[in-house]
Scaffold this motif. Structure first.
Motif, mmCIF file in Angstrom:
data_model
loop_
_atom_site.group_PDB
_atom_site.id
_atom_site.type_symbol
_atom_site.label_atom_id
_atom_site.label_comp_id
_atom_site.label_asym_id
_atom_site.label_seq_id
_atom_site.Cartn_x
_atom_site.Cartn_y
_atom_site.Cartn_z
ATOM 1 N N LYS A 9 11.625 -6.308 -6.516
ATOM 2 C CA LYS A 9 11.260 -4.942 -6.170
ATOM 3 C C LYS A 9 9.761 -4.851 -5.908
ATOM 4 O O LYS A 9 8.947 -5.248 -6.748
ATOM 5 N N VAL A 10 9.400 -4.341 -4.743
ATOM 6 C CA VAL A 10 7.996 -4.219 -4.356
ATOM 7 C C VAL A 10 7.458 -2.876 -4.844
ATOM 8 O O VAL A 10 8.006 -1.825 -4.523
ATOM 9 N N ARG A 11 6.393 -2.913 -5.605
ATOM 10 C CA ARG A 11 5.789 -1.697 -6.138
ATOM 11 C C ARG A 11 4.662 -1.248 -5.215
ATOM 12 O O ARG A 11 4.356 -1.919 -4.212
ATOM 13 N N THR A 12 4.030 -0.123 -5.505
ATOM 14 C CA THR A 12 2.988 0.412 -4.631
ATOM 15 C C THR A 12 1.651 0.507 -5.365
ATOM 16 O O THR A 12 1.589 0.662 -6.585
ATOM 17 N N VAL A 13 0.581 0.431 -4.565
ATOM 18 C CA VAL A 13 -0.784 0.504 -5.067
ATOM 19 C C VAL A 13 -1.636 1.088 -3.949
ATOM 20 O O VAL A 13 -1.271 0.982 -2.760
ATOM 21 N N THR A 14 -2.744 1.734 -4.276
ATOM 22 C CA THR A 14 -3.603 2.298 -3.238
ATOM 23 C C THR A 14 -4.678 1.287 -2.831
ATOM 24 O O THR A 14 -5.001 0.356 -3.583
ATOM 25 N N VAL A 15 -5.243 1.509 -1.648
ATOM 26 C CA VAL A 15 -6.348 0.673 -1.176
ATOM 27 C C VAL A 15 -7.520 0.782 -2.143
ATOM 28 O O VAL A 15 -8.198 -0.215 -2.438
ATOM 29 N N GLU A 16 -7.773 1.967 -2.660
ATOM 30 C CA GLU A 16 -8.884 2.185 -3.596
ATOM 31 C C GLU A 16 -8.698 1.370 -4.872
ATOM 32 O O GLU A 16 -9.670 0.836 -5.429
ATOM 33 N N ILE A 73 0.841 -1.192 0.000
ATOM 34 C CA ILE A 73 0.000 0.000 0.000
ATOM 35 C C ILE A 73 0.878 1.244 0.000
ATOM 36 O O ILE A 73 1.826 1.361 0.782
ATOM 37 N N GLY A 74 0.552 2.166 -0.896
ATOM 38 C CA GLY A 74 1.346 3.389 -1.012
ATOM 39 C C GLY A 74 0.793 4.277 -2.110
ATOM 40 O O GLY A 74 -0.421 4.466 -2.230
ATOM 41 N N ARG A 75 1.661 4.787 -2.954
ATOM 42 C CA ARG A 75 1.265 5.663 -4.047
ATOM 43 C C ARG A 75 0.488 4.873 -5.109
ATOM 44 O O ARG A 75 0.664 3.655 -5.231
ATOM 45 N N PRO A 76 -0.370 5.543 -5.890
ATOM 46 C CA PRO A 76 -1.145 4.852 -6.921
ATOM 47 C C PRO A 76 -0.243 4.195 -7.955
ATOM 48 O O PRO A 76 0.825 4.713 -8.296
ATOM 49 N N ASP A 77 -0.669 3.050 -8.447
ATOM 50 C CA ASP A 77 0.025 2.393 -9.546
ATOM 51 C C ASP A 77 -0.425 3.047 -10.847
ATOM 52 O O ASP A 77 -1.632 3.117 -11.134
#
Length: 271
Positions: A227-234, A163-167
């Motif tokens: 490498k782990v990427r980021t995606v939002t909960v939404e 969880i983090g910045r939008p993909d």
């Protein structure tokens, strides 16, 4: 000569039939309503191998996926390059398969070359939470880029997200995912630019496993990007809402590693 020609023709047709049959049995199920992820239900992961004879590998296979990429089992391999990619912008279709959303790519999506074999990119789909774990840690989301060679062998690239910045790739499909959230219809998209996947990494895991959905076919060449990427909960919620089921997950439980080798490969250029 006529008999010889007949036999040659018959053999050619029979071999073609066997190849098509093999692909039909080994490929991922397009309609996933025949199984589910309810651990307590009759169609849950522990029962997949009993639902159909051609799904027996889900129960009896000894090289099943996903697995925990346990550091104690990993062998480090250093090399200059191992994978070459030639992805291209292509037309695509969003398809609801019951428990996941699949981005089905056109024939011009491109390919990757691995172990001197060319694997063509066919589709991308997502699992939440992640199916693979790294040293026991599970992530919020996992994308699978499914490739297949001309002789029917699979090679899948897995990318995990926290969880983090939008993909950015999922952001481009936001409106399309919203459009199919209340329908069972497919959605044709404009040309998809695969460079938005942004998967540069010099570390990745490699092992031999299986498809993670029925028929759980084995001898799949897995590459998990470290490498782990980021995606939002939404964004994760949107993927789950668009898939028309009542599950909070579409991740298959971890499978035994058995005697398989896991490599952590290090190279100067990937993707």
């Amino acid at each position: 000569m006529e008999k010889l020609s007949f036999h040659v023709c018959f053999c050619s047709i029979f071999c073609a039939f066997l190849l098509v049959s093999r692909l039909a049995i080994s490929q991922e199920v397009e309609d996933e309503t025949e199984f589910d992820y309810n651990e307590e239900g009759e169609k849950g992961p522990t029962h997949w191998g009993d639902l159909k004879p051609e799904w027996h590998s889900c129960k009896t296979g000894e090289m099943q996926s996903p697995i925990d990429l346990l550091h104690e089992r990993v062998r480090i391999v250093s090399l200059f390059t191992d994978i070459d990619f030639d992805y291209k912008p292509t037309n695509a279709t969003l398809k609801n398969r019951g428990h996941d959303i699949m981005l089905k790519l056109g024939h011009g999506a491109g390919y990757m070359v691995m172990n001197r074999t060319r694997y063509f990119l066919q589709q991308i789909h997502w699992h939440s939470p992640s199916e693979h774990t790294i040293n026991g840690k599970r992530f919020a989301l996992e994308a699978h880029l499914v490739h297949q060679s001309q002789n029917g062998n699979y090679a899948v690239i897995g990318v995990v997200y926290k969880i983090g910045r939008p993909d950015s790739f999922l952001s481009k499909m936001k409106e399309n995912l919203e459009e199919i959230s209340n329908t069972h219809e497919e959605k044709a998209l404009d040309v998809i630019d695969l460079s938005l996947l942004e998967m540069q990494s010099s570390l990745y895991y490699r092992y031999i496993g299986s498809l993670t959905t029925p028929p759980c076919s084995q001898n799949v060449l897995w590459t998990i990007v470290r490498k782990v990427r980021t995606v939002t909960v939404e964004q994760i919620k949107l993927l789950r809402v668009a898939a028309h089921d009542d599950s909070n997950t579409n991740a298959r439980p971890l499978q035994p590693i058995n005697d398989r080798k896991i490599q952590l490969r290090i190279q100067s250029t990937i993707f």
